[in-house]
Design a protein around this motif. Sequence first.
Motif, mmCIF file in Angstrom:
data_model
loop_
_atom_site.group_PDB
_atom_site.id
_atom_site.type_symbol
_atom_site.label_atom_id
_atom_site.label_comp_id
_atom_site.label_asym_id
_atom_site.label_seq_id
_atom_site.Cartn_x
_atom_site.Cartn_y
_atom_site.Cartn_z
ATOM 1 N N THR A 21 0.853 -1.187 0.000
ATOM 2 C CA THR A 21 0.000 0.000 0.000
ATOM 3 C C THR A 21 0.890 1.239 0.000
ATOM 4 O O THR A 21 1.857 1.324 0.749
ATOM 5 N N ASN A 22 0.554 2.206 -0.856
ATOM 6 C CA ASN A 22 1.340 3.424 -0.960
ATOM 7 C C ASN A 22 0.513 4.602 -0.439
ATOM 8 O O ASN A 22 -0.574 4.858 -0.938
ATOM 9 N N ARG A 23 1.037 5.294 0.563
ATOM 10 C CA ARG A 23 0.392 6.486 1.107
ATOM 11 C C ARG A 23 1.316 7.665 0.883
ATOM 12 O O ARG A 23 2.452 7.676 1.351
ATOM 13 N N VAL A 42 -2.959 10.836 -0.262
ATOM 14 C CA VAL A 42 -3.512 9.981 -1.304
ATOM 15 C C VAL A 42 -2.996 8.579 -1.026
ATOM 16 O O VAL A 42 -1.797 8.382 -0.800
ATOM 17 N N ASP A 44 -2.898 4.580 -2.411
ATOM 18 C CA ASP A 44 -3.084 3.622 -3.498
ATOM 19 C C ASP A 44 -2.953 2.223 -2.928
ATOM 20 O O ASP A 44 -1.956 1.926 -2.252
ATOM 21 N N ASP A 66 -10.399 6.499 -7.510
ATOM 22 C CA ASP A 66 -10.518 5.401 -8.464
ATOM 23 C C ASP A 66 -11.019 4.186 -7.700
ATOM 24 O O ASP A 66 -10.317 3.673 -6.821
ATOM 25 N N THR A 82 -15.825 4.662 -7.542
ATOM 26 C CA THR A 82 -15.330 6.025 -7.691
ATOM 27 C C THR A 82 -16.431 6.981 -7.235
ATOM 28 O O THR A 82 -17.597 6.790 -7.569
ATOM 29 N N THR A 104 -6.434 -0.782 -9.191
ATOM 30 C CA THR A 104 -5.893 -0.226 -7.949
ATOM 31 C C THR A 104 -6.915 0.714 -7.328
ATOM 32 O O THR A 104 -7.490 1.550 -8.035
ATOM 33 N N LYS A 106 -7.726 3.915 -5.322
ATOM 34 C CA LYS A 106 -7.043 5.187 -5.035
ATOM 35 C C LYS A 106 -8.005 6.071 -4.263
ATOM 36 O O LYS A 106 -9.128 6.318 -4.710
#
Length: 124
Positions: A21-23, A42, A44, A66, A82, A104, A106
């Motif tokens: 997980t990317n923050r 944000v 992802d 997304d 979304t 993904t 988002k």
Amino acid sequence: MLRLAAVLFFAALTFGAQAQTNRQELKRADLTGTNMEIIVSVVDVPPGNGLPRHTHHGEEAVYVLDGATLALPDGKEIQFPTGAAVINVRDVPHAGFKIAGDKTLKMLTVHIIDKGKPMMELAQ
């Protein structure tokens, strides 16, 4: 939407899926006149990864940029579309899902939390 919010609050997940997980924190500032801070990020979450069940030391607002399909611990899959918006309240466990399919997830998140506390704590 109420059912989706309930699922996000009470679903459970193993912690291992969080690794990918990317923050990306966009902005952090003090909330005027309080001992709290605002954090805008944000997040992802790629397919096959997820968010562990957790809590916050304050409120979290989520807006889905997304959408994706959520795989719940009981095997059910639901859409997190979304444009969906959720507010997670202080100290109430939420999340606990994996991303199914090939999209993904988002999200834009806004946390208003106690200053000096961690953004999130794993839920028991």
